[in-house]
Scaffold this motif. Structure first.
Motif: not given
Length: 327
Positions: A195-196, A199, A203, A313, A317, A321, A324-325
């Motif tokens: 997931s990291n 993400s 971006n 995802y 999102r 997201e 995740v962030q």
């Protein structure tokens, strides 16, 4: 009734939803520990509730802790099957707080087993982990491989697994222990590598590998885990057994990052940072035993599974997201 402990978590949430969709009465026990992002847990609960509203199954959520022996006894007394997923997850968390992980993962499991000992439950299915193996003497790991865990989390899972085996033998409780290998898929914990990487790539940020990237993992798609657990409602063939549940698709973390990067943003470079304490060097599952006993066959390799996760995802999102962030 099916009791799923830790049923608001990643794997437990998918199990509960599947059981409800298949028409079962499901009760979930979860303490909503914020270690596992509460937004995801609430989402898992809502998915199962929606399944109950649209199908023949039923769903009840109970907020509580597996260390509450009275509550656990009450719930297990009413259960036909127990899928014991509840645990303090996280290798790095266990390094920081080894006593906590022991209290939850070992003492909590003993509460479940003591309750099952004095009930008519037909089967207790325990969620173990590839972390019990630790340093490989050989690969892939079969179930007879030495167990030398390298983190308190792995130690706690091995101790709990041994209690499951002993209680099964001494008190005639049908038990199965499934050793999961790095499970991933929709609604996975937001602090996981996949997931990291996704993400960051979405971006236009370089994926960051902790260590040199040569460490390898056997990534297992969530659908394969759910399907295997579901089989244990209908067969006693695995009673008393410990089974590896993996993908047989062993890949390096560097390759994982490259697959995700090449799919989303191939122009990005890959960065490296200091390796984290307690992470195993390699994991790789030999699933021959599960194949022989349960006809287990993984359906997704890492490339097809990652493509499915990336598609999910993108669709989710907006809410996923930020988790995740912030993880």
């Amino acid at each position: 009734m099916i009791l799923v402990t830790g049923g608001a978590g990643f794997i437990g949430g998918h199990l509960a939803e599947k059981f409800v969709r298949d028409g079962h009465a499901v009760v979930v026990l979860d303490n909503l520990d914020p270690f596992y992002d509460l937004d995801i847990k609430r989402h898992n609960i809502e998915c199962a509730r929606e399944a109950a509203q649209n199908g023949p199954g039923s769903y009840e959520f109970i907020e509580g802790d597996i260390r509450d022996d009275d509550l656990v006894t009450e719930l297990v007394d009413d259960a036909t099957f127990v899928f014991h997923q509840a645990a303090q997850a996280g290798v790095r968390t266990s390094v920081k707080n080894p006593r906590t992980v022991t209290d939850i993962n070992v003492e909590g499991t003993l509460n479940v087993l003591d309750a099952a000992r004095n009930s008519t439950v037909e089967r207790v299915v325990f969620a173990s982990s590839s972390s019990v193996y630790g340093k490989p003497s050989y690969l892939p790991y079969d179930e007879d491989h030495p167990t030398t865990p390298v983190s308190p989390y792995g130690v706690s899972k091995l101790a709990a697994e041994n209690y499951v085996r002993v209680y099964g033998d001494l008190y005639d409780i049908p038990t199965v222990a499934l050793r999961y290998f790095t499970v991933y898929g929709p609604r996975m914990r937001p602090n996981m590598a996949i997931s990291n990487f996704v993400s960051r790539c979405m971006n236009t940020e370089s994926p960051v590998i902790y260590g040199d990237g040569t460490q390898t993992r056997d990534f297992t798609y969530i659908d394969d885990i759910v399907r295997t657990n579901s089989k244990l409602l209908d067969t006693d063939a695995a009673d008393g057994e410990v089974l590896n549940i993996g993908s047989t698709d062993n890949v390096s973390i560097a390759t994982l990052a490259e697959v995700i990067r090449d799919t989303i943003a191939p122009e990005l470079a890959i960065e490296h940072d200091e390796r984290r304490t307690g992470d195993a060097e390699h994991t790789h599952a030999d699933v021959t035993k599960a194949s022989n006993i349960l006809c287990y066959e993984p359906t997704e390799n890492i490339r097809s599974g990652v493509q499915r996760f990336i598609a999910w995802y993108r669709e989710n999102r907006e809410w996923y997201e930020p988790l995740v962030q912030s993880s």
